[in-house]
Design a protein around this motif. Sequence first.
Motif, short mmCIF file in Angstrom:
data_model
loop_
_atom_site.label_atom_id
_atom_site.label_comp_id
_atom_site.label_asym_id
_atom_site.label_seq_id
_atom_site.Cartn_x
_atom_site.Cartn_y
_atom_site.Cartn_z
N HIS A 96 0.83 -1.20 0.00
CA HIS A 96 0.00 0.00 0.00
C HIS A 96 0.87 1.25 0.00
O HIS A 96 0.50 2.24 -0.60
CB HIS A 96 -0.95 -0.01 1.20
N LEU A 97 2.00 1.22 0.67
CA LEU A 97 3.04 2.24 0.64
C LEU A 97 2.62 3.63 1.08
O LEU A 97 3.47 4.48 1.20
CB LEU A 97 3.64 2.36 -0.78
N THR A 98 1.37 3.93 1.27
CA THR A 98 0.95 5.30 1.51
C THR A 98 -0.05 5.40 2.64
O THR A 98 -0.71 4.44 3.00
CB THR A 98 0.28 5.88 0.26
N SER A 99 -0.16 6.62 3.16
CA SER A 99 -1.19 6.88 4.14
C SER A 99 -2.40 7.52 3.47
O SER A 99 -3.48 7.54 4.03
CB SER A 99 -0.66 7.79 5.25
N SER A 100 -2.23 8.04 2.26
CA SER A 100 -3.32 8.68 1.55
C SER A 100 -3.11 8.53 0.04
O SER A 100 -1.98 8.64 -0.44
CB SER A 100 -3.39 10.16 1.92
N ILE A 101 -4.17 8.30 -0.68
CA ILE A 101 -4.10 8.18 -2.13
C ILE A 101 -5.08 9.17 -2.74
O ILE A 101 -6.22 9.29 -2.27
CB ILE A 101 -4.45 6.74 -2.60
N GLY A 102 -4.64 9.88 -3.77
CA GLY A 102 -5.49 10.85 -4.43
C GLY A 102 -5.45 10.68 -5.94
O GLY A 102 -4.56 10.02 -6.48
N ILE A 103 -6.41 11.28 -6.60
CA ILE A 103 -6.50 11.25 -8.06
C ILE A 103 -6.23 12.65 -8.58
O ILE A 103 -6.81 13.63 -8.09
CB ILE A 103 -7.88 10.76 -8.52
N ILE A 104 -5.34 12.73 -9.55
CA ILE A 104 -4.92 14.01 -10.12
C ILE A 104 -5.49 14.15 -11.53
O ILE A 104 -5.35 13.25 -12.35
CB ILE A 104 -3.39 14.11 -10.21
N LEU A 105 -6.12 15.27 -11.80
CA LEU A 105 -6.54 15.64 -13.14
C LEU A 105 -6.12 17.09 -13.38
O LEU A 105 -6.41 17.96 -12.55
CB LEU A 105 -8.06 15.52 -13.32
N GLU A 106 -5.43 17.34 -14.47
CA GLU A 106 -4.97 18.67 -14.85
C GLU A 106 -4.23 19.37 -13.71
O GLU A 106 -4.45 20.54 -13.43
CB GLU A 106 -6.14 19.51 -15.35
N GLY A 107 -3.34 18.64 -13.05
CA GLY A 107 -2.49 19.21 -12.02
C GLY A 107 -3.18 19.48 -10.69
O GLY A 107 -2.59 20.07 -9.81
N GLN A 108 -4.41 19.04 -10.54
CA GLN A 108 -5.15 19.26 -9.30
C GLN A 108 -5.62 17.94 -8.72
O GLN A 108 -6.03 17.04 -9.46
CB GLN A 108 -6.39 20.14 -9.56
N VAL A 109 -5.60 17.82 -7.40
CA VAL A 109 -6.16 16.64 -6.75
C VAL A 109 -7.67 16.80 -6.78
O VAL A 109 -8.22 17.73 -6.18
CB VAL A 109 -5.66 16.50 -5.30
N VAL A 110 -8.35 15.93 -7.53
CA VAL A 110 -9.81 16.02 -7.65
C VAL A 110 -10.51 15.07 -6.68
O VAL A 110 -11.70 15.25 -6.41
CB VAL A 110 -10.29 15.77 -9.09
N ASP A 112 -9.40 12.79 -2.98
CA ASP A 112 -8.34 12.37 -2.08
C ASP A 112 -8.91 11.39 -1.07
O ASP A 112 -10.10 11.10 -1.06
CB ASP A 112 -7.67 13.56 -1.39
N LYS A 113 -8.02 10.85 -0.27
CA LYS A 113 -8.39 9.86 0.74
C LYS A 113 -9.10 8.65 0.12
O LYS A 113 -10.03 8.10 0.69
CB LYS A 113 -9.24 10.49 1.83
N VAL A 114 -8.63 8.25 -1.05
CA VAL A 114 -9.15 7.04 -1.70
C VAL A 114 -8.63 5.85 -0.91
O VAL A 114 -7.49 5.85 -0.43
CB VAL A 114 -8.71 6.98 -3.18
N GLN A 115 -9.46 4.83 -0.78
CA GLN A 115 -9.17 3.69 0.09
C GLN A 115 -7.87 2.97 -0.24
O GLN A 115 -7.07 2.67 0.63
CB GLN A 115 -10.33 2.71 0.03
N ASP A 116 -7.65 2.65 -1.51
CA ASP A 116 -6.46 1.90 -1.91
C ASP A 116 -6.18 2.14 -3.38
O ASP A 116 -6.97 2.76 -4.08
CB ASP A 116 -6.60 0.41 -1.59
N LEU A 117 -5.04 1.66 -3.85
CA LEU A 117 -4.64 1.88 -5.24
C LEU A 117 -5.62 1.26 -6.25
O LEU A 117 -5.96 1.91 -7.23
CB LEU A 117 -3.22 1.37 -5.49
N PRO A 118 -6.09 0.01 -6.05
CA PRO A 118 -7.06 -0.52 -7.01
C PRO A 118 -8.31 0.35 -7.14
O PRO A 118 -8.79 0.59 -8.25
CB PRO A 118 -7.39 -1.91 -6.45
N GLN A 119 -8.81 0.86 -6.02
CA GLN A 119 -9.98 1.73 -6.09
C GLN A 119 -9.64 3.03 -6.82
O GLN A 119 -10.43 3.52 -7.62
CB GLN A 119 -10.52 2.02 -4.70
N ALA A 120 -8.46 3.57 -6.57
CA ALA A 120 -8.04 4.81 -7.23
C ALA A 120 -7.96 4.62 -8.75
O ALA A 120 -8.43 5.46 -9.51
CB ALA A 120 -6.71 5.29 -6.68
N ILE A 121 -7.37 3.51 -9.19
CA ILE A 121 -7.26 3.24 -10.64
C ILE A 121 -8.66 3.05 -11.23
O ILE A 121 -8.96 3.56 -12.31
CB ILE A 121 -6.39 2.00 -10.92
N CYS A 122 -9.52 2.33 -10.53
CA CYS A 122 -10.89 2.12 -10.99
C CYS A 122 -11.63 3.44 -11.14
O CYS A 122 -12.26 3.71 -12.17
CB CYS A 122 -11.61 1.18 -10.02
#
Length: 171
Positions: A96-110, A112-122
Amino acid sequence: MEFNRIMGKNLKQEFYENLDRHSSRFMDLFKTKRGAPAQPTEVRTLVLRGLPIMLGDDDSSFFKTCLVSDHRNTILDVPVGILLEDTDLQPSSSLHLTSSIGIILEGQVVMDKVQDLPQAICLLFGLIYALDLNYPKSLANTFDFIQRVLMSMGQNTLKPRVQSLANQLFA
């Protein structure tokens, strides 16, 4: 919801089902290089982090790792990506490597606090599709693989690298 409206598919359910269905074969392909973790989220994470390697993509401009305190300076140049924040950058024994995962679009975090990497990619895949964005150029093969092989969406013609991995997966 927009993805479901357009495609009539449950993105999260189908994404995870197909990722899980192919995970054991991916693990066989990865075993020559790494040990196999036991938890489903860790297996999914390993598969998703390994896809760019298997497909010859460069994920260095997609996955941005930083300290929670300085992520603003890290992501300004990222059109589409995943932010992996941590309280310290010490190596972790977990994938998991992280305490927080976020999604970036156009240089902005749209998101944050996504549960895990698979959910973030989905979620990112759904956002890219719903907002009609282009896949990150450095991960074009990876997202093409997710779309055409894992999700069975789009044309049947695959790029050579994607076709090669699909052949190995279904062998």
